[in-house]
Design an enzyme around this catalytic site. Sequence first.
Site, short mmCIF file in Angstrom:
data_model
loop_
_atom_site.label_atom_id
_atom_site.label_comp_id
_atom_site.label_asym_id
_atom_site.label_seq_id
_atom_site.Cartn_x
_atom_site.Cartn_y
_atom_site.Cartn_z
N ASP A 270 5.39 0.47 12.91
CA ASP A 270 5.80 -0.68 13.72
C ASP A 270 7.00 -0.25 14.55
O ASP A 270 8.13 -0.70 14.33
CB ASP A 270 6.14 -1.85 12.79
CG ASP A 270 4.96 -2.23 11.93
OD1 ASP A 270 4.09 -2.96 12.40
OD2 ASP A 270 4.87 -1.74 10.78
N ARG B 280 -3.60 -5.21 7.02
CA ARG B 280 -4.73 -5.85 7.71
C ARG B 280 -6.04 -5.09 7.55
O ARG B 280 -7.10 -5.62 7.83
CB ARG B 280 -4.40 -6.03 9.19
CG ARG B 280 -3.39 -7.14 9.45
CD ARG B 280 -3.33 -7.51 10.91
NE ARG B 280 -2.51 -8.69 11.12
CZ ARG B 280 -1.20 -8.68 11.23
NH1 ARG B 280 -0.54 -7.54 11.13
NH2 ARG B 280 -0.51 -9.80 11.43
N GLY C 53 9.17 1.27 8.66
CA GLY C 53 8.17 2.27 9.04
C GLY C 53 8.06 2.45 10.54
O GLY C 53 8.19 1.49 11.31
N GLN D 172 6.75 -15.04 12.58
CA GLN D 172 6.37 -13.90 13.41
C GLN D 172 4.87 -13.83 13.70
O GLN D 172 4.40 -12.88 14.31
CB GLN D 172 6.89 -12.59 12.80
CG GLN D 172 6.22 -12.15 11.53
CD GLN D 172 6.96 -10.96 10.91
OE1 GLN D 172 8.09 -11.07 10.47
NE2 GLN D 172 6.32 -9.80 10.90
N HIS E 81 4.07 1.26 2.16
CA HIS E 81 5.22 0.56 1.58
C HIS E 81 5.86 1.40 0.46
O HIS E 81 7.08 1.48 0.35
CB HIS E 81 4.79 -0.78 0.99
CG HIS E 81 4.22 -1.75 1.99
ND1 HIS E 81 2.89 -2.11 1.99
CD2 HIS E 81 4.80 -2.46 3.00
CE1 HIS E 81 2.67 -2.99 2.95
NE2 HIS E 81 3.81 -3.22 3.58
N HIS F 174 0.86 -1.19 0.00
CA HIS F 174 0.00 0.00 0.00
C HIS F 174 0.90 1.24 0.00
O HIS F 174 2.13 1.11 -0.08
CB HIS F 174 -0.96 -0.04 1.20
CG HIS F 174 -0.28 -0.29 2.52
ND1 HIS F 174 0.63 0.57 3.07
CD2 HIS F 174 -0.36 -1.34 3.39
CE1 HIS F 174 1.06 0.10 4.23
NE2 HIS F 174 0.49 -1.08 4.45
P1 AMP Z 1 4.69 -5.21 6.50
O1 AMP Z 1 4.54 -5.58 5.07
O2 AMP Z 1 3.41 -4.86 7.18
O3 AMP Z 1 5.56 -6.16 7.27
O4 AMP Z 1 5.50 -3.83 6.49
C1 AMP Z 1 6.72 -3.69 5.81
C2 AMP Z 1 7.32 -2.36 6.17
O5 AMP Z 1 6.43 -1.31 5.82
C3 AMP Z 1 7.60 -2.23 7.68
O6 AMP Z 1 8.83 -1.55 7.86
C4 AMP Z 1 6.44 -1.39 8.15
O7 AMP Z 1 6.72 -0.63 9.31
C5 AMP Z 1 6.24 -0.48 6.95
N1 AMP Z 1 4.87 0.06 6.96
C6 AMP Z 1 3.71 -0.63 7.05
N2 AMP Z 1 2.67 0.21 7.09
C7 AMP Z 1 3.18 1.47 7.03
C8 AMP Z 1 2.61 2.79 7.03
N3 AMP Z 1 1.30 2.99 7.12
N4 AMP Z 1 3.46 3.84 6.97
C9 AMP Z 1 4.81 3.66 6.89
N5 AMP Z 1 5.39 2.46 6.88
C10 AMP Z 1 4.60 1.37 6.94
#
Ligand code: AMP
Length: 275
Positions: free
Chosen positions: A148, A185, A145, A59, A36, A33
Amino acid sequence: MKVINSLKDIRSFIKNHKPNKKISLIPTMGNLHSGHVELIKSAPSSSVKIVSIYVNELQFNDRNDYLSYPRTLEDDLSVCEDNNVDLIFNPDHLVIGEHLDSNKYDLPKFTTYMCGAKRPGHFLGVYRIVKFLFEIFEPNYAYFGKKDFQQLLLIKYIANTYFPKLKIIDIDTVRNCNNVALSSRLSKISSGSFGKVKLIFQILQAMKKKLQSGLDYNFTRESSLIEFKNNNIPVEYLDLRSLDTLKELVKVNSKCGIFIACYIDNVRLIDNIEI
Ligand code: AMP
Protein backbone atom coordinates in the site's frame (compact mmCIF):
# COMPACT_ATOMS: atom_id res chain seq x y z
CA MET A 1 -1.39 -11.96 25.03
CA LYS A 2 -4.03 -9.45 26.04
CA VAL A 3 -7.04 -8.51 23.95
CA ILE A 4 -8.46 -5.09 24.71
CA ASN A 5 -11.56 -3.44 23.26
CA SER A 6 -11.92 -0.27 25.29
CA LEU A 7 -9.94 2.94 25.28
CA LYS A 8 -9.94 3.04 29.06
CA ASP A 9 -8.11 -0.30 29.22
CA ILE A 10 -5.70 0.79 26.52
CA ARG A 11 -4.84 3.91 28.45
CA SER A 12 -4.11 1.97 31.62
CA PHE A 13 -2.10 -0.64 29.66
CA ILE A 14 0.06 2.11 28.17
CA LYS A 15 0.41 3.87 31.51
CA ASN A 16 1.49 0.69 33.25
CA HIS A 17 3.85 -0.72 30.68
CA LYS A 18 7.51 -0.67 31.62
CA PRO A 19 8.82 2.77 30.71
CA ASN A 20 12.12 1.36 29.45
CA LYS A 21 10.34 -0.83 26.90
CA LYS A 22 9.73 0.53 23.42
CA ILE A 23 6.33 0.17 21.79
CA SER A 24 5.89 -1.34 18.29
CA LEU A 25 2.53 -0.83 16.63
CA ILE A 26 1.24 -2.87 13.69
CA PRO A 27 -2.11 -1.48 12.47
CA THR A 28 -4.23 -3.93 10.47
CA MET A 29 -7.79 -4.59 9.38
CA GLY A 30 -7.47 -8.27 10.33
CA ASN A 31 -7.80 -11.40 8.19
CA LEU A 32 -4.10 -11.75 8.85
CA HIS A 33 -1.84 -13.40 6.27
CA SER A 34 1.91 -13.82 5.81
CA GLY A 35 2.23 -10.16 4.77
CA HIS A 36 0.91 -9.04 8.15
CA VAL A 37 3.04 -11.65 9.90
CA GLU A 38 6.14 -10.19 8.26
CA LEU A 39 5.28 -6.82 9.81
CA ILE A 40 4.76 -8.45 13.22
CA LYS A 41 8.03 -10.39 12.99
CA SER A 42 9.97 -7.30 11.99
CA ALA A 43 9.17 -5.60 15.29
CA PRO A 44 11.94 -6.15 17.86
CA SER A 45 11.10 -8.90 20.35
CA SER A 46 12.39 -6.64 23.12
CA SER A 47 9.55 -4.19 22.42
CA VAL A 48 5.88 -4.38 23.42
CA LYS A 49 4.22 -5.61 20.20
CA ILE A 50 0.74 -4.22 19.67
CA VAL A 51 -1.46 -5.28 16.75
CA SER A 52 -4.63 -3.32 16.10
CA ILE A 53 -7.42 -5.12 14.27
CA TYR A 54 -10.10 -2.77 13.08
CA VAL A 55 -12.03 -2.69 9.81
CA ASN A 56 -12.14 1.06 9.40
CA GLU A 57 -15.42 1.93 7.73
CA LEU A 58 -14.21 5.46 7.01
CA GLN A 59 -11.68 4.31 4.48
CA PHE A 60 -14.20 2.33 2.42
CA ASN A 61 -15.82 4.29 -0.36
CA ASP A 62 -17.90 1.26 -1.32
CA ARG A 63 -20.31 0.02 1.35
CA ASN A 64 -20.50 -3.50 -0.10
CA ASP A 65 -16.73 -3.75 0.00
CA TYR A 66 -16.87 -2.78 3.69
CA LEU A 67 -19.65 -5.22 4.52
CA SER A 68 -18.02 -8.11 2.67
CA TYR A 69 -14.50 -7.44 4.00
CA PRO A 70 -13.25 -10.76 5.48
CA ARG A 71 -13.50 -10.82 9.27
CA THR A 72 -11.68 -13.73 10.93
CA LEU A 73 -10.96 -12.60 14.47
CA GLU A 74 -10.49 -16.05 16.04
CA ASP A 75 -7.89 -17.06 13.45
CA ASP A 76 -6.21 -13.66 13.73
CA LEU A 77 -5.85 -14.05 17.47
CA SER A 78 -4.05 -17.36 17.09
CA VAL A 79 -1.75 -15.92 14.40
CA CYS A 80 -0.84 -13.14 16.84
CA GLU A 81 -0.42 -15.55 19.73
CA ASP A 82 1.94 -17.69 17.60
CA ASN A 83 3.98 -14.60 16.78
CA ASN A 84 4.47 -13.33 20.31
CA VAL A 85 2.19 -10.33 20.10
CA ASP A 86 1.67 -8.75 23.53
CA LEU A 87 -1.54 -6.86 22.93
CA ILE A 88 -4.40 -6.87 20.44
CA PHE A 89 -6.49 -3.75 20.20
CA ASN A 90 -9.84 -4.77 18.69
CA PRO A 91 -12.14 -1.84 19.32
CA ASP A 92 -15.78 -1.54 18.58
CA HIS A 93 -16.85 0.98 15.97
CA LEU A 94 -18.49 3.12 18.64
CA VAL A 95 -15.35 3.21 20.77
CA ILE A 96 -13.44 4.80 17.93
CA GLY A 97 -15.98 7.06 16.27
CA GLU A 98 -16.17 9.98 18.65
CA HIS A 99 -12.39 10.20 19.10
CA LEU A 100 -11.40 10.75 15.51
CA ASP A 101 -10.06 14.08 14.43
CA SER A 102 -12.79 15.38 12.14
CA ASN A 103 -11.73 18.96 11.51
CA LYS A 104 -8.04 19.41 11.34
CA TYR A 105 -6.76 17.50 8.40
CA ASP A 106 -4.32 18.45 5.74
CA LEU A 107 -3.95 15.78 3.17
CA PRO A 108 -0.88 16.20 0.97
CA LYS A 109 -1.20 16.55 -2.78
CA PHE A 110 -0.04 13.00 -3.52
CA THR A 111 -3.16 11.59 -1.84
CA THR A 112 -5.22 12.95 -4.73
CA TYR A 113 -3.54 10.61 -7.25
CA MET A 114 -4.33 6.96 -8.03
CA CYS A 115 -6.34 5.41 -5.14
CA GLY A 116 -7.07 8.93 -3.89
CA ALA A 117 -8.67 9.87 -7.21
CA LYS A 118 -10.61 6.63 -7.51
CA ARG A 119 -11.71 6.15 -3.89
CA PRO A 120 -13.13 9.43 -2.58
CA GLY A 121 -12.58 9.78 1.18
CA HIS A 122 -10.28 6.77 1.39
CA PHE A 123 -7.11 8.54 2.49
CA LEU A 124 -8.98 10.86 4.84
CA GLY A 125 -10.33 7.70 6.52
CA VAL A 126 -6.81 6.26 6.73
CA TYR A 127 -5.44 9.56 8.03
CA ARG A 128 -8.01 9.84 10.80
CA ILE A 129 -7.67 6.30 12.14
CA VAL A 130 -3.88 6.18 11.95
CA LYS A 131 -3.45 9.56 13.65
CA PHE A 132 -5.76 8.36 16.40
CA LEU A 133 -3.79 5.11 16.87
CA PHE A 134 -0.51 7.03 17.03
CA GLU A 135 -2.02 9.38 19.62
CA ILE A 136 -3.26 6.69 21.98
CA PHE A 137 -0.34 4.28 21.72
CA GLU A 138 2.51 6.79 21.29
CA PRO A 139 4.53 4.03 19.61
CA ASN A 140 8.28 4.23 19.05
CA TYR A 141 7.97 2.15 15.89
CA ALA A 142 5.08 1.52 13.52
CA TYR A 143 5.13 -1.05 10.70
CA PHE A 144 3.49 -0.65 7.29
CA GLY A 145 3.70 -2.55 4.01
CA LYS A 146 4.98 -1.20 0.69
CA LYS A 147 2.12 -3.01 -1.00
CA ASP A 148 0.00 0.00 0.00
CA PHE A 149 2.70 2.38 -1.14
CA GLN A 150 0.55 5.50 -1.41
CA GLN A 151 -0.78 4.84 2.09
CA LEU A 152 2.78 4.34 3.34
CA LEU A 153 3.76 7.80 2.07
CA LEU A 154 0.75 9.29 3.85
CA ILE A 155 1.73 7.52 7.09
CA LYS A 156 5.27 8.91 6.80
CA TYR A 157 3.79 12.35 6.25
CA ILE A 158 1.60 12.02 9.38
CA ALA A 159 4.58 10.82 11.43
CA ASN A 160 6.84 13.64 10.19
CA THR A 161 4.18 16.26 10.82
CA TYR A 162 2.85 15.22 14.24
CA PHE A 163 5.00 12.47 15.73
CA PRO A 164 8.66 13.33 15.13
CA LYS A 165 9.95 10.65 17.52
CA LEU A 166 8.04 7.86 15.80
CA LYS A 167 9.98 5.71 13.34
CA ILE A 168 7.95 4.28 10.45
CA ILE A 169 9.34 0.98 9.23
CA ASP A 170 8.34 -0.05 5.73
CA ILE A 171 8.20 -3.70 4.79
CA ASP A 172 8.60 -5.13 1.29
CA THR A 173 5.53 -6.68 -0.28
CA VAL A 174 5.16 -10.33 0.66
CA ARG A 175 4.16 -12.49 -2.32
CA ASN A 176 3.14 -16.12 -2.67
CA CYS A 177 5.01 -18.65 -4.82
CA ASN A 178 3.29 -17.21 -7.92
CA ASN A 179 4.44 -13.68 -7.04
CA VAL A 180 0.90 -12.65 -6.15
CA ALA A 181 0.97 -9.86 -3.57
CA LEU A 182 -0.82 -11.25 -0.51
CA SER A 183 -4.00 -9.40 0.33
CA SER A 184 -7.01 -10.05 2.52
CA ARG A 185 -9.17 -9.43 -0.55
CA LEU A 186 -7.73 -12.49 -2.32
CA SER A 187 -10.06 -14.64 -0.22
CA LYS A 188 -12.96 -13.09 -2.16
CA ILE A 189 -11.62 -14.34 -5.50
CA SER A 190 -12.73 -17.68 -6.94
CA SER A 191 -10.06 -20.34 -7.47
CA GLY A 192 -10.90 -20.28 -11.18
CA SER A 193 -9.64 -16.70 -11.37
CA PHE A 194 -6.25 -17.23 -9.74
CA GLY A 195 -4.64 -17.53 -13.17
CA LYS A 196 -5.71 -13.93 -13.81
CA VAL A 197 -4.36 -12.78 -10.46
CA LYS A 198 -0.93 -14.20 -11.36
CA LEU A 199 -0.89 -12.10 -14.51
CA ILE A 200 -0.73 -8.85 -12.53
CA PHE A 201 2.84 -9.31 -11.37
CA GLN A 202 3.89 -10.97 -14.64
CA ILE A 203 2.71 -7.99 -16.67
CA LEU A 204 4.26 -5.47 -14.25
CA GLN A 205 7.54 -7.34 -14.33
CA ALA A 206 7.51 -7.48 -18.14
CA MET A 207 6.81 -3.72 -18.24
CA LYS A 208 9.73 -3.10 -15.91
CA LYS A 209 12.08 -5.07 -18.16
CA LYS A 210 10.88 -3.28 -21.27
CA LEU A 211 11.28 0.14 -19.67
CA GLN A 212 14.73 -0.74 -18.39
CA SER A 213 15.75 -1.80 -21.88
CA GLY A 214 14.79 1.66 -23.11
CA LEU A 215 11.41 1.00 -24.74
CA ASP A 216 9.02 3.95 -24.93
CA TYR A 217 6.77 4.29 -21.87
CA ASN A 218 3.51 5.11 -23.63
CA PHE A 219 3.96 2.23 -26.06
CA THR A 220 4.84 -0.17 -23.22
CA ARG A 221 1.90 0.95 -21.11
CA GLU A 222 -0.54 0.65 -24.03
CA SER A 223 0.56 -2.87 -24.86
CA SER A 224 0.22 -3.89 -21.20
CA LEU A 225 -3.26 -2.41 -21.06
CA ILE A 226 -4.18 -4.45 -24.13
CA GLU A 227 -2.87 -7.57 -22.41
CA PHE A 228 -5.04 -6.88 -19.36
CA LYS A 229 -8.01 -6.23 -21.61
CA ASN A 230 -7.47 -9.45 -23.56
CA ASN A 231 -7.60 -11.30 -20.25
CA ASN A 232 -10.78 -9.53 -19.15
CA ILE A 233 -9.08 -7.68 -16.32
CA PRO A 234 -10.46 -4.13 -16.02
CA VAL A 235 -7.67 -1.73 -15.07
CA GLU A 236 -8.41 1.34 -12.97
CA TYR A 237 -4.93 2.82 -13.26
CA LEU A 238 -1.54 1.67 -14.50
CA ASP A 239 1.04 4.37 -13.97
CA LEU A 240 4.75 5.01 -13.83
CA ARG A 241 5.32 7.32 -10.86
CA SER A 242 8.01 8.88 -8.73
CA LEU A 243 8.52 7.00 -5.44
CA ASP A 244 9.08 10.31 -3.63
CA THR A 245 6.21 12.46 -4.88
CA LEU A 246 4.02 9.94 -6.72
CA LYS A 247 3.94 12.36 -9.65
CA GLU A 248 3.33 10.64 -12.96
CA LEU A 249 6.39 10.09 -15.14
CA VAL A 250 6.82 9.32 -18.80
CA LYS A 251 10.37 8.01 -18.46
CA VAL A 252 12.10 5.89 -15.84
CA ASN A 253 14.39 7.64 -13.40
CA SER A 254 16.43 6.45 -10.45
CA LYS A 255 13.48 6.34 -8.02
CA CYS A 256 10.28 5.25 -9.68
CA GLY A 257 7.80 2.42 -9.76
CA ILE A 258 4.82 1.04 -11.65
CA PHE A 259 1.50 1.16 -9.81
CA ILE A 260 -1.67 -0.70 -10.65
CA ALA A 261 -5.26 -1.09 -9.46
CA CYS A 262 -7.45 -3.59 -11.29
CA TYR A 263 -10.48 -5.77 -10.80
CA ILE A 264 -10.71 -9.55 -10.81
CA ASP A 265 -14.10 -11.11 -9.97
CA ASN A 266 -15.17 -7.53 -9.12
CA VAL A 267 -12.56 -7.48 -6.37
CA ARG A 268 -10.25 -4.49 -6.43
CA LEU A 269 -6.57 -5.42 -6.18
CA ILE A 270 -3.55 -3.12 -6.02
CA ASP A 271 0.13 -3.82 -6.53
CA ASN A 272 3.32 -1.99 -7.39
CA ILE A 273 6.93 -2.72 -8.29
CA GLU A 274 9.95 -0.49 -7.96
CA ILE A 275 12.15 0.00 -11.00
P1 AMP B 1 -4.54 -4.24 5.93
O1 AMP B 1 -4.93 -5.20 7.00
O2 AMP B 1 -4.78 -4.72 4.55
O3 AMP B 1 -5.02 -2.83 6.19
O4 AMP B 1 -2.95 -4.14 6.03
C1 AMP B 1 -2.29 -3.85 7.23
C2 AMP B 1 -0.84 -3.61 6.95
O5 AMP B 1 -0.27 -4.77 6.34
C3 AMP B 1 -0.60 -2.44 5.98
O6 AMP B 1 0.55 -1.72 6.40
C4 AMP B 1 -0.34 -3.15 4.67
O7 AMP B 1 0.46 -2.41 3.78
C5 AMP B 1 0.40 -4.38 5.16
N1 AMP B 1 0.29 -5.45 4.15
C6 AMP B 1 -0.83 -5.94 3.57
N2 AMP B 1 -0.52 -6.87 2.66
C7 AMP B 1 0.84 -6.96 2.64
C8 AMP B 1 1.78 -7.75 1.90
N3 AMP B 1 1.40 -8.62 0.98
N4 AMP B 1 3.09 -7.56 2.16
C9 AMP B 1 3.51 -6.67 3.10
N5 AMP B 1 2.68 -5.92 3.82
C10 AMP B 1 1.36 -6.06 3.61
